[in-house]
Design an enzyme around this catalytic site. Structure first.
Site, PDB file in Angstrom:
ATOM      1  N   GLY A 142      24.124  19.656  21.814  1.00 15.50           N
ATOM      2  CA  GLY A 142      23.207  20.771  21.981  1.00 15.50           C
ATOM      3  C   GLY A 142      23.193  21.325  23.390  1.00 15.50           C
TER       4      GLY A 142
ATOM      5  CG  ASP B  42      17.457  14.491  18.485  1.00 17.47           C
ATOM      6  OD1 ASP B  42      17.030  14.607  17.311  1.00 17.47           O
ATOM      7  OD2 ASP B  42      18.565  14.931  18.850  1.00 17.47           O
TER       8      ASP B  42
END
Length: 801
Positions: free
Chosen positions: A60, A172
């Site tokens: 990301g 995450d």
């Protein structure tokens, strides 16, 4: 104007080109900072001491390359920020990941090796290369058993707890960020969107870009809503991972859902039981890639509790820490009752029988033999059986009494309006509910109901003893004294009535327990002589009643050692604490919390005796034992850290004292919350150290926060508030703000005098500090001291002498 007209006339304006080609042109150079392609090898590019060997993938926030050190050939993973010049937020997140990784040094977390920037300023860092595969892939390809999967997740919990202990929340957690090497070693990766605990209350980025950084299937409801997150958010993700490991499925099917649909599903629906998911799977052996299913149906009940407690929609009702989740995983693997599961005798007996099948069978056979011999010994054991029945009846009565007491104030209790209270899988029964009575109301009700048990003196004595101790902990010393004396009188009567029978020994031990409680109460009231009389009576009884050292005697000797320490008999106190430490090391297998407690008390005595080096050594030993037995974030560990900080301050190590006390405050905030008297007390201790270190602005801020918390959570006139006021007065005095400082000293002195008496050392020291302030203010103003200064000094001097 001319430039604008020229640009408009040009045929090559970027605004005249199709959107797709314009975007490709804009981002082509930024897509891959080194211009390599995935899987490409043999490149000769160099980055610091590393050779680039190929691209491992894109995340990301950046591109990850496979590299190796030019000197050793060791492989590394090199992460370079993508689009560094186009996204300041992405650059900030990348640098934050690098900072957080630098804090973490754990065998199950991929470690940071080095960080730097490219010539154009693009940041990069190198970290440990993990040659493995994602957790779920590893388990599926090898057909790992359920216990094997739980062992792997247990290791993940340890790594997550370590990160939480360093104030880092991952945010995450998912199988693709948890790699397992071929030898079974677990490595936690990708802290790209991790946050510091100190930052969790800041506004969360709720833009679509911000939400895309999460993985919705593993994100907690509060993350999807954009609320503040905490350690329980990582616990939720661990619960989702466990469901996937057990069933081969995710708890919610979110494929193809819009963000609004995902939010509604996760925040409004109850997570399905893993056992229910498995029942819907096709019958027969698991298909390739599915989880290995447990064999016994009884196991599913505990596995459901494990998953659903971790994934509760309300963060407060999840496992409070990753370490608590880990402990229940270990209890499941050991066949022991779960902490999160509602308790029952049948449940515990079932777990015991499963753990000890052979032993239970042998005991059953033995029982048949014992029954044949029982008749022979009936007469001899009649008295012992009677005592056992009496103790069992007493325990049952006390338990029933306490249940009735608290259900009387519970609107959710059976029979009350609103039906039955919902079961909390995390075992938390202390949550405040509207209309519930406070602790003092419950205690008043408890005393009234105990008084009604006049026909059952043994039960009544036990209740008076317990209620007296609770009042003592609430600093209601007068009421505590009354209740403990009533328990003492009842227990003396029980000893006299027992005569020389078998029950005399039991009643004498109970009498010694109440005497020890009274000793503690009188110590709290600074009545050291009477406290010592009580505790020496308790020690004498216990030494004559027991043939070997036991816990009751160790506790009484511990109280005696504390009193000798308070009386200034430091050498005697040290020897007594050494004796207690030896007894507890005999009684318990180390490491043990009570051994850690003795190490701490011995350290306190050594510090008072002036042996600060020895005190620091024993404080560190106590801290290590506490961390090993209770976990790094237990409140007892925070107390050990605070004590260590005080000794380090005495030794002049203000930086070490600051670090220890700051960590203690962090743990107390984590475990107890901000609005707790222990958190306030930790802040007060830290403020005192900061004052003596000369950090007056920070000390002022910390102490005012402590004072605000104490105003919310403590009764007016509590002595903790006096300690904080005294520290803050000292800070203000050092800054020359004499008027406010004097007012705070007066408040502190009044609180100490009212609670502990005019002759108590705390009262005298505060009065002396006020006298010193008055003298200092007169000298600063170049005027003679007031007439009241010398009497104040003489008053506190007489007490201290």
């Amino acid at each position: 104007m001319l430039a604008l007209l020229a640009a408009d006339a040009s045929a090559g304006s970027v605004l005249d080109r199709p959107l797709g080609s314009a975007a490709r042109a804009l981002f082509a150079a930024a897509r891959d900072p080194l211009g390599t392609a995935p899987g490409e090898v043999g490149l000769e590019r160099r980055l610091g001491p590393y050779r680039i060997r190929g691209v491992l993938g894109e995340g990301g926030t950046g591109v990850v390359y496979l590299g190796e050190r030019a000197d050793t050939g060791l492989p590394v993973a090199i992460k370079i920020l993508r689009d560094a010049a186009l996204s300041p937020r992405r650059r900030e997140r990348f640098l934050n990941e690098q900072r957080l990784l630098a804090r973490l040094e754990h065998p199950s977390i991929a470690r940071l090796s080095r960080g730097d920037t490219l010539p154009d300023g693009t940041p990069w860092f190198a970290m440990e290369y993990v040659d493995g595969e994602p957790l779920t892939d590893y388990c599926r390809r090898r057909g790992t058993s359920i216990p094997g999967r739980l062992e792997l997740l247990r290791t993940v919990c340890e790594a997550v707890q370590y990160a939480h202990g360093r104030a880092v929340i991952h945010r995450d957690l998912k199988p693709s960020n948890i790699f397992v090497k071929s030898d079974g070693t677990v490595k936690l990766l990708d802290f790209g969107i991790a946050r510091e605990l100190e930052a969790v209350d800041r506004p969360v980025d709720q833009t679509r870009t911000g939400l895309r950084l999460l993985t919705p299937a593993y994100a907690a409801p509060e993350q999807l809503r954009g609320d503040s997150v905490g350690v329980q958010s990582d616990v939720y993700a661990l619960g989702v991972i466990l469901v996937e490991l057990l069933t081969g499925r995710l708890p919610f099917d979110l494929a193809g859902r819009t963000p609004a649909e995902v939010l509604a599903i996760v925040t409004e629906r109850e997570a399905p039981r893993p056992s229910a998911i498995v029942r819907r799977l096709p019958p027969g052996p698991p298909a390739p890639g599915e989880a290995v299913r447990p064999v016994r149906r009884g196991e599913w009940a505990d596995l459901d509790v494990l998953c659903l407690t971790a994934m509760h929609r309300d963060p407060a009702r999840r496992y409070r820490t990753a370490d608590a989740f880990r402990r229940d995983i270990e209890r499941f693997l050991a066949g022991e009752p779960l902490e999160a599961r509602p308790d029952s005798r049948a449940y515990r007996l079932t777990k015991f029988a499963r753990r000890n099948r052979a032993a239970v069978a042998a005991v059953a056979a033995g029982i048949v033999t014992v029954i044949g011999l029982t008749a022979f010994y009936t007469a001899r054991l009649a008295e012992q059986r009677r005592l056992a029945r009496e103790e069992a009846a007493k325990a049952t009565l006390v338990a029933d009494y306490l249940v009735d007491l608290f259900e009387a104030g519970d609107p959710f209790a059976p029979g009350a309006a609103g039906g039955t209270a919902p079961v909390d899988p995390d075992g938390d029964t202390t949550a405040a509910r509207p209309g519930n009575p406070d602790a003092r109301t419950l205690l008043a009700r408890g005393v009234s109901r105990a008084e009604a048990l006049a026909g059952q003196p043994a039960v009544q004595a036990a209740l008076f003893d317990v209620l007296g101790q609770v009042h003592m902990r609430l600093s209601d010393y007068g009421r505590a004294d009354s209740l403990l004396r009533r328990a003492l009188a009842l227990r003396r009567e029980a000893v006299e009535e027992a005569g020389r029978g078998a029950g005399r020994r039991v009643h004498r031990v109970e009498l010694a327990s109440t005497l020890a409680s009274l000793a503690t109460l009188h110590r709290f009231r600074a009545e050291y002589d009477s406290a010592e009389v009580y505790v020496r009576q308790a020690v004498e009884i216990l030494e004559s009643a027991r043939s070997a050292p036991d816990e009751d005697l160790a506790n009484a000797l511990d109280e005696l050692a504390i009193l000798r320490n308070a009386a200034g008999a430091y050498d005697e106190a040290v020897e007594l604490h050494r004796r207690v430490l030896g007894m507890r090391r005999t009684l318990y297998r180390e490491p043990h919390p009570l051994v850690a407690h003795s190490l701490n008390n011995l350290a306190v005595a050594l510090a008072n005796a002036g042996d600060y080096e020895g005190a620091e050594r024993y404080f560190r030993a106590s801290l290590a034992a506490g961390r090993e037995t209770l976990g790094p974030d237990h409140v007892s560990v925070a107390s050990d850290l605070a004590n260590l900080g005080v000794v380090l301050e005495i030794r002049g190590d203000y930086a070490g004292a600051d670090s220890a006390l700051t960590e203690a405050v962090r743990i107390k905030r984590l475990q107890l919350g901000t609005d707790h008297y222990e958190t306030a007390f930790g802040l007060s201790q830290l403020g005192g150290v900061l004052r003596r270190a000369g950090e007056l602005e920070r000390a002022d801020r910390v102490l005012r926060e402590a004072l605000a918390i104490e105003a919310r959570v403590l009764e007016p006139g509590h002595r903790n508030g006096a300690v904080t006021r005294s520290h803050l007065a000292g800070v203000l005095q050092d800054r020359g703000e004499y008027d406010e400082a004097e007012d705070l000293y007066l408040q502190a002195e009044a609180i100490f005098a009212a609670g502990l008496g005019e002759a108590h050392p705390f009262t005298a020291i505060t009065r002396c500090s006020r006298a010193n302030l008055l003298h200092e203010r007169a000298r600063a103003a170049d005027v003679p001291p007031g007439r009241d200064v010398e009497p104040l000094f003489r008053s506190c001097l007489a007490t201290l002498e």
